[in-house]
Enzyme design. Structure first.
Site, PDB file in Angstrom:
ATOM      1  N   HIS A 123       0.882  -1.246  -0.101  1.00 14.17           N
ATOM      2  CA  HIS A 123      -0.145  -0.006   0.026  1.00 14.17           C
ATOM      3  C   HIS A 123       1.064   1.336   0.423  1.00 14.17           C
ATOM      4  CE1 HIS A 123      -3.664  -2.168   0.548  1.00 14.17           C
ATOM      5  NE2 HIS A 123      -3.473  -2.447   1.787  1.00 14.17           N
ATOM      6  N   ASP A 160      -2.904 -10.570  -2.157  1.00 17.08           N
ATOM      7  CA  ASP A 160      -3.345 -10.011  -1.530  1.00 17.08           C
ATOM      8  C   ASP A 160      -4.449  -9.487  -1.664  1.00 17.08           C
ATOM      9  OD1 ASP A 160      -2.433  -8.358   1.601  1.00 17.08           O
ATOM     10  OD2 ASP A 160      -4.290  -7.260   0.824  1.00 17.08           O
ATOM     11  N   HIS A 162      -6.331  -6.718  -0.589  1.00 16.62           N
ATOM     12  CA  HIS A 162      -6.618  -5.131  -0.934  1.00 16.62           C
ATOM     13  C   HIS A 162      -5.854  -5.150  -1.893  1.00 16.62           C
ATOM     14  CE1 HIS A 162      -6.644  -5.885   3.600  1.00 16.62           C
ATOM     15  NE2 HIS A 162      -8.171  -5.541   3.661  1.00 16.62           N
ATOM     16  N   ASP A 247      -4.757 -12.729   3.020  1.00 16.13           N
ATOM     17  CA  ASP A 247      -5.961 -11.770   3.797  1.00 16.13           C
ATOM     18  C   ASP A 247      -7.015 -12.408   2.913  1.00 16.13           C
ATOM     19  OD1 ASP A 247      -5.257 -10.589   2.096  1.00 16.13           O
ATOM     20  OD2 ASP A 247      -4.979  -9.183   3.321  1.00 16.13           O
TER      21      ASP A 247
END
Ligand SMILES: [Zn+2]
Length: 340
Positions: A123, A160, A162, A247
């Protein structure tokens, strides 16, 4: 020649307080791997990243700002991103582990590897810490491969749950980095729409594959097998890095996907096959994953597929999920190999 597992004790000194991105994540991975003889991987202590390698992605002023926060004992960098006294050093080793992994792969010192540190990185943009991330380790490693090792084509698959907005932004207009991201949508950070395909000479080199909540093994595996795998053959990367977050696991508290550890293993197995054919080494860089038991088992399931003895095997006969069919159609304009 053994595969390598890169780690550093500084990962435990990034103190986030009561937070899902916690030191116990690393301990959980180590506990699982230790019980399984580290799956034959050679353990390597990650060096701190060289400052000039780091500043090829993050401006010196940003690096110095993170350094200052840690030197002052820590503080909040973002609404959900904190730094402690040990965070700067931990982040230097997290980026350094990813870079060392690329070095070892390119020098033929290891066929496969896994770099497992915290904080995670995908991120982080050039100038902003966010989403538990300080430095974008996978981007720093990719930049290192291009600049220092004179590579021309690096592929990053980010599974991931996200969207890897930092990596997406950093290489948005580059045709040297093919960035493929599978992520739940809508979800934090809100970026990664299917329509974001990169810009300028990088148009078509950003492949966003958003999936709805509850997407599981079938959808994820189909996107890997029918989109990412043919892109390896089409792009002919010289190294492939997986931004390996866990995740999307069904046990994870931060998202709603339903991938299992077997699903993560299957995705690694799928990616290994075209990489072997293309002669591209393959390495994983840990991102998220917050259900501790699932995280340990999923990392192990991934690594199991990345040992020299694990046969690459024939391609899995996987049905083309509608989302994968849509993505193939969307990207056939830039990648004719995806047509039909
Ligand atoms: Zn994540």
């Amino acid at each position: 020649m053994a595969s390598v597992f890169l780690e550093h004790p500084s990962s435990l000194e990034h103190d986030t307080g009561p937070h899902p991105e916690q030191p116990a994540r690393i301990t959980a991975i180590e506990r699982e791997l230790s019980a399984r003889g580290w799956l034959g991987f050679e353990r390597v202590a990650s060096p701190a990243v060289e400052r000039a390698v780091l500043t090829a992605v993050h401006p010196e002023s940003y690096v110095a700002a993170i350094e200052d926060v840690s030197a002052a004992g820590g503080g909040a960098l973002d609404i959900d991103t904190v730094a402690s006294a040990g965070s700067f050093n931990a982040a230097l080793h997290a980026a350094g582990g990813a870079v060392r992994l690329v070095e070892m792969l390119l020098d033929g010192e290891a066929p496969y590897g896994f770099s497992a540190h915290r904080p995670p990185g995908h991120h982080a943009t050039r100038r902003r810490a966010m989403g538990f991330c300080l430095f974008n380790s996978v981007a720093v490693a990719a930049r290192f491969a291009l600049d220092r090792r004179r590579l021309e084509r690096v592929m990053i698959l980010d599974w991931d749950v996200h969207h890897g907005n930092g990596t997406n932004d950093i290489f948005h207009s580059s045709e040297q980095v093919l960035f493929v991201s599978i992520h739940q949508w809508p979800l934090y950070p809100g970026t990664g729409a299917a329509s974001d395909v990169g810009a300028g000479s990088g148009e078509g080199f950003t492949i966003n594959l958003p999936v709805p909540p509850r997407a599981g093994d079938e959808v994820y595996r189909s996107l890997v097998e029918h989109v990412a795998v043919p892109l390896v053959s089409a792009f002919e990367p010289q190294v492939v890095l997986i931004s390996a977050g866990y995740d999307a696991h069904r046990d994870d508290p931060l998202a709603d996907c339903t991938v299992t550890e077997e699903g993560f293993g299957a995705m690694a197995r799928s990616m290994r096959r075209p990489c072997e054919r293309a002669g591209a080494p393959l390495g994983c860089v840990l991102e998220g994953g917050y259900a501790l038991g699932a995280l340990g088992r999923s990392v192990a399931a991934t690594m199991e597929q990345l040992t020299p003895v694990a046969p690459a095997g024939p391609g899995d006969q996987l049905a083309l999920a509608p989302l994968a069919g849509d993505a193939r159609e969307r990207f056939a304009k830039w990648w004719p190999e995806l047509a039909g």
